[in-house]
Design a protein around this motif. Structure first.
Motif, PDB file in Angstrom:
ATOM      1  N   GLU A  68       0.815  -1.215   0.000  1.00 28.28           N
ATOM      2  CA  GLU A  68       0.000   0.000   0.000  1.00 28.28           C
ATOM      3  C   GLU A  68       0.845   1.260   0.000  1.00 28.28           C
ATOM      4  OE1 GLU A  68      -2.831   0.053   3.156  1.00 28.28           O
ATOM      5  OE2 GLU A  68      -3.835  -1.765   2.475  1.00 28.28           O
ATOM      6  N   SER A  69       2.029   1.198   0.586  1.00 28.11           N
ATOM      7  CA  SER A  69       2.836   2.401   0.761  1.00 28.11           C
ATOM      8  C   SER A  69       3.793   2.680  -0.400  1.00 28.11           C
ATOM      9  CB  SER A  69       3.631   2.306   2.063  1.00 28.11           C
ATOM     10  OG  SER A  69       4.622   1.303   1.967  1.00 28.11           O
ATOM     11  N   THR A  70       3.959   1.738  -1.303  1.00 29.92           N
ATOM     12  CA  THR A  70       4.921   1.949  -2.395  1.00 29.92           C
ATOM     13  C   THR A  70       4.264   2.629  -3.595  1.00 29.92           C
ATOM     14  OG1 THR A  70       6.600   0.917  -3.759  1.00 29.92           O
ATOM     15  CG2 THR A  70       4.586  -0.324  -3.446  1.00 29.92           C
ATOM     16  N   ASP A  71       5.064   3.405  -4.313  1.00 26.35           N
ATOM     17  CA  ASP A  71       4.584   4.063  -5.530  1.00 26.35           C
ATOM     18  C   ASP A  71       4.916   3.259  -6.780  1.00 26.35           C
ATOM     19  OD1 ASP A  71       3.569   6.229  -4.112  1.00 26.35           O
ATOM     20  OD2 ASP A  71       5.453   7.334  -4.223  1.00 26.35           O
ATOM     21  N   SER A  72       5.709   2.217  -6.620  1.00 27.86           N
ATOM     22  CA  SER A  72       6.135   1.388  -7.744  1.00 27.86           C
ATOM     23  C   SER A  72       5.103   0.286  -8.016  1.00 27.86           C
ATOM     24  CB  SER A  72       7.492   0.757  -7.428  1.00 27.86           C
ATOM     25  OG  SER A  72       7.804  -0.246  -8.359  1.00 27.86           O
ATOM     26  N   ALA A  73       4.491   0.339  -9.185  1.00 27.32           N
ATOM     27  CA  ALA A  73       3.470  -0.657  -9.543  1.00 27.32           C
ATOM     28  C   ALA A  73       4.029  -2.085  -9.580  1.00 27.32           C
ATOM     29  CB  ALA A  73       2.815  -0.299 -10.859  1.00 27.32           C
ATOM     30  N   ARG A 102       4.538  -3.183  -5.984  1.00 29.49           N
ATOM     31  CA  ARG A 102       3.238  -3.373  -5.333  1.00 29.49           C
ATOM     32  C   ARG A 102       2.625  -4.700  -5.759  1.00 29.49           C
ATOM     33  NH1 ARG A 102       1.440   1.402  -5.877  1.00 29.49           N
ATOM     34  NH2 ARG A 102       0.915   1.208  -8.068  1.00 29.49           N
TER      35      ARG A 102
END
Length: 65
Positions: free
Chosen positions: A19-24, A27
């Protein structure tokens, strides 16, 4: 199969990190790993909520028919 608190904790950590990562791609990989553990150990939402009861929110919902 017996689910230990450490397995529940690991699943929670994986989901929180996803939930906290910006990397698809990261994630997706984290969610797949968590899903694999959930399937392997038969973990359900009730088990995850039981280990940390404050995470489930009680809401009121009315449905008009």
């Amino acid at each position: 199969m017996n689910v230990t608190d450490s397995k529940l904790g690991l699943v929670r950590k994986l989901l929180a990190k996803a939930e906290s990562t910006d990397s698809a791609p990261e994630r997706e990989a984290l969610n797949e790993r968590a899903a694999g553990l959930i399937a392997t150990y038969g973990i359900d939402a009730a088990m995850l909520a039981e280990s940390q009861p404050g995470t489930d929110q009680i809401i009121d919902r009315s449905i008009d028919l």
